[in-house]
Design an enzyme around this catalytic site. Structure first.
Site, PDB file in Angstrom:
ATOM      1  N   ASN A  10      19.650 -16.634   9.352  1.00 44.75           N
ATOM      2  CA  ASN A  10      18.990 -17.892   9.698  1.00 44.75           C
ATOM      3  C   ASN A  10      19.637 -18.389  10.985  1.00 44.75           C
ATOM      4  O   ASN A  10      20.747 -18.911  10.955  1.00 44.75           O
ATOM      5  CB  ASN A  10      19.166 -18.910   8.564  1.00 44.75           C
ATOM      6  CG  ASN A  10      18.560 -20.256   8.918  1.00 44.75           C
ATOM      7  OD1 ASN A  10      17.901 -20.399   9.958  1.00 44.75           O
ATOM      8  ND2 ASN A  10      18.779 -21.257   8.073  1.00 44.75           N
ATOM      9  N   TRP A  11      18.940 -18.188  12.082  1.00 44.04           N
ATOM     10  CA  TRP A  11      19.525 -18.567  13.380  1.00 44.04           C
ATOM     11  C   TRP A  11      19.544 -20.079  13.578  1.00 44.04           C
ATOM     12  O   TRP A  11      20.157 -20.559  14.520  1.00 44.04           O
ATOM     13  CB  TRP A  11      18.718 -17.935  14.526  1.00 44.04           C
ATOM     14  CG  TRP A  11      18.836 -16.450  14.643  1.00 44.04           C
ATOM     15  CD1 TRP A  11      19.615 -15.605  13.898  1.00 44.04           C
ATOM     16  CD2 TRP A  11      18.152 -15.628  15.594  1.00 44.04           C
ATOM     17  NE1 TRP A  11      19.454 -14.310  14.327  1.00 44.04           N
ATOM     18  CE2 TRP A  11      18.561 -14.292  15.371  1.00 44.04           C
ATOM     19  CE3 TRP A  11      17.233 -15.882  16.609  1.00 44.04           C
ATOM     20  CZ2 TRP A  11      18.072 -13.233  16.131  1.00 44.04           C
ATOM     21  CZ3 TRP A  11      16.746 -14.825  17.363  1.00 44.04           C
ATOM     22  CH2 TRP A  11      17.169 -13.509  17.124  1.00 44.04           C
ATOM     23  N   LYS A  12      18.807 -20.803  12.753  1.00 41.83           N
ATOM     24  CA  LYS A  12      18.686 -22.253  12.944  1.00 41.83           C
ATOM     25  C   LYS A  12      18.208 -22.531  14.381  1.00 41.83           C
ATOM     26  O   LYS A  12      17.395 -21.770  14.893  1.00 41.83           O
ATOM     27  CB  LYS A  12      20.002 -22.950  12.585  1.00 41.83           C
ATOM     28  CG  LYS A  12      20.467 -22.545  11.170  1.00 41.83           C
ATOM     29  CD  LYS A  12      21.597 -23.348  10.645  1.00 41.83           C
ATOM     30  CE  LYS A  12      21.946 -22.875   9.233  1.00 41.83           C
ATOM     31  NZ  LYS A  12      23.003 -23.648   8.605  1.00 41.83           N
ATOM     32  N   HIS A  96      15.040 -25.789   3.421  1.00 42.29           N
ATOM     33  CA  HIS A  96      16.454 -25.702   3.795  1.00 42.29           C
ATOM     34  C   HIS A  96      17.079 -27.098   3.698  1.00 42.29           C
ATOM     35  O   HIS A  96      16.423 -28.101   4.004  1.00 42.29           O
ATOM     36  CB  HIS A  96      16.593 -25.145   5.217  1.00 42.29           C
ATOM     37  CG  HIS A  96      18.008 -24.768   5.520  1.00 42.29           C
ATOM     38  ND1 HIS A  96      18.950 -25.704   5.892  1.00 42.29           N
ATOM     39  CD2 HIS A  96      18.646 -23.581   5.465  1.00 42.29           C
ATOM     40  CE1 HIS A  96      20.122 -25.083   6.060  1.00 42.29           C
ATOM     41  NE2 HIS A  96      19.959 -23.792   5.811  1.00 42.29           N
ATOM     42  N   GLU A  98      18.971 -28.608   5.590  1.00 46.76           N
ATOM     43  CA  GLU A  98      18.905 -29.365   6.844  1.00 46.76           C
ATOM     44  C   GLU A  98      17.534 -30.009   7.014  1.00 46.76           C
ATOM     45  O   GLU A  98      17.419 -31.111   7.560  1.00 46.76           O
ATOM     46  CB  GLU A  98      19.267 -28.439   8.023  1.00 46.76           C
ATOM     47  CG  GLU A  98      20.766 -28.144   8.024  1.00 46.76           C
ATOM     48  CD  GLU A  98      21.145 -26.778   8.558  1.00 46.76           C
ATOM     49  OE1 GLU A  98      20.335 -26.142   9.230  1.00 46.76           O
ATOM     50  OE2 GLU A  98      22.287 -26.354   8.265  1.00 46.76           O
ATOM     51  N   GLU A 169      22.246 -22.547  -1.817  1.00 44.82           N
ATOM     52  CA  GLU A 169      23.098 -22.901  -0.686  1.00 44.82           C
ATOM     53  C   GLU A 169      23.767 -24.246  -0.963  1.00 44.82           C
ATOM     54  O   GLU A 169      23.188 -25.311  -0.682  1.00 44.82           O
ATOM     55  CB  GLU A 169      22.264 -23.017   0.595  1.00 44.82           C
ATOM     56  CG  GLU A 169      21.532 -21.748   0.972  1.00 44.82           C
ATOM     57  CD  GLU A 169      21.255 -21.665   2.475  1.00 44.82           C
ATOM     58  OE1 GLU A 169      21.616 -20.645   3.057  1.00 44.82           O
ATOM     59  OE2 GLU A 169      20.708 -22.620   3.047  1.00 44.82           O
ATOM     60  N   GLY A 175      28.036 -24.174   6.998  1.00 45.24           N
ATOM     61  CA  GLY A 175      28.596 -24.437   8.322  1.00 45.24           C
ATOM     62  C   GLY A 175      29.983 -25.043   8.286  1.00 45.24           C
ATOM     63  O   GLY A 175      30.489 -25.510   9.310  1.00 45.24           O
ATOM     64  N   SER A 215      28.488 -20.320   4.587  1.00 41.14           N
ATOM     65  CA  SER A 215      29.679 -19.713   5.185  1.00 41.14           C
ATOM     66  C   SER A 215      29.936 -18.290   4.696  1.00 41.14           C
ATOM     67  O   SER A 215      31.078 -17.875   4.539  1.00 41.14           O
ATOM     68  CB  SER A 215      30.916 -20.598   4.961  1.00 41.14           C
ATOM     69  OG  SER A 215      30.725 -21.852   5.574  1.00 41.14           O
ATOM     70  N   GLY A 236      23.934 -18.297   8.151  1.00 42.99           N
ATOM     71  CA  GLY A 236      23.762 -19.049   9.391  1.00 42.99           C
ATOM     72  C   GLY A 236      24.719 -18.543  10.459  1.00 42.99           C
ATOM     73  O   GLY A 236      24.468 -17.549  11.132  1.00 42.99           O
ATOM     74  N   GLY A 237      25.861 -19.209  10.600  1.00 41.36           N
ATOM     75  CA  GLY A 237      26.805 -18.943  11.684  1.00 41.36           C
ATOM     76  C   GLY A 237      27.124 -17.473  11.892  1.00 41.36           C
ATOM     77  O   GLY A 237      27.088 -16.971  13.022  1.00 41.36           O
TER      78      GLY A 237
END
Ligand code: 13P
Length: 261
Positions: A10-12, A96, A98, A169, A175, A215, A236-237
């Site tokens: 997930n590149w966001k 998500h 976010e 999640e 993150g 993470s 993500g990251g």
């Protein structure tokens, strides 16, 4: 029943088209021997056309991070399922945290999006999870089970477990570098599968994939995906760097995966 693991990036809100091209060009050769694991990259809308084009003849699935559950109309700024399908997109992240926390998406909208994605032939990756306050206050299961139940209210009875993916999640792990322990991940995901078994039966519960997100990185992936009910990751990251993402894929697939040079 054996479920095929999935490793999803997930590149966001990251990467230009040029950066996406470089990433996918590096990913594709590594993904050639992707037997045993499904690979998906959830990229910004601006990169989607190019990424979908690049992965067209591969086993990598191009995914969107969001969509709106109407086919067309006066929804300024939104993108529909037919528009995604037109590009060759195969999957979409739904709900998500976010989107829920920053953009105010509620359980009802998330449920509608999930049903619409399935009806349209997109694989929804439905995100669920609790905040730190909810966990500390003993409300983790109320929150997560409520999210799952609300989604299932909109999903027709004949939909099979392979047509939907859940991603647990925990918001406090996203993150933050603060990962759920492998036991916590198994505990939550095992409970989610038990709930799905109660509500939808054995066939559904045994075939639905439930990913862990929060993470996940090369240093902790082995222990997390070794858990019985964890079917992969939504990352993500650590997915932004292609070397790190391919290491996660490799760990998911096992020792046969071609190791990065
Ligand atoms: P991080 O891997 O950066 O914690 O993000 C997880 C996530 O939100 C994936 O959807």
């Amino acid at each position: 029943m054996a479920r095929k693991p999935m490793m999803a990036a997930n590149w966001k809100m990251n990467k230009t088209v040029r950066e996406a091209q470089d990433y996918v060009a590096a990913l594709l050769p590594r993904a050639e021997d992707s037997e045993g694991v499904d690979i998906a990259v959830f990229v910004p809308f601006t990169c989607l056309h190019e990424v979908a084009r690049m992965v067209e003849d591969s086993d990598v699935v191009a995914g969107a991070q969001n969509f709106y559950p109407e086919d067309s109309g006066s929804y300024t700024g939104e993108v529909s399922a037919p528009m995604l399908l037109d590009l060759g997109v195969g999957a979409v992240v739904v709900g998500h945290s976010e989107r829920r926390e920053i953009f105010g998406e509620d359980d009802e909208l998330v449920a509608r999006k999930t049903a619409k994605a399935i009806e349209s032939g997109l694989l929804p990756v439905v995100c669920i999870g609790e905040t730190k306050e909810e966990r500390d206050g003993g409300q983790m299961w109320d929150k997560v089970s409520g999210q799952v139940k609300r989604v299932l209210e909109e999903v027709p009875d004949d939909v099979g477990g392979e047509q939907i993916v859940f991603a647990y999640e925990p918001i406090w792990a996203i993150g933050t570098g603060d990962t759920a322990s492998p036991e916590d991940a198994q505990d939550a995901i095992g409970q989610i599968r038990d709930l799905l078994r109660d509500l939808k039966g054995d066939g559904f519960a045994d075939s639905v994939r439930i990913l862990y997100g929060g993470s996940m990185k090369p240093e902790n992936v082995d222990e997390i995906i070794a858990q019985e009910d964890v079917d992969g990751g939504l990352v993500g990251g650590a997915s932004l760097d292609v070397e790190s993402f391919t290491a996660l894929i490799g760990a998911t697939q096992g020792s046969d995966w071609p190791v990065a040079e």
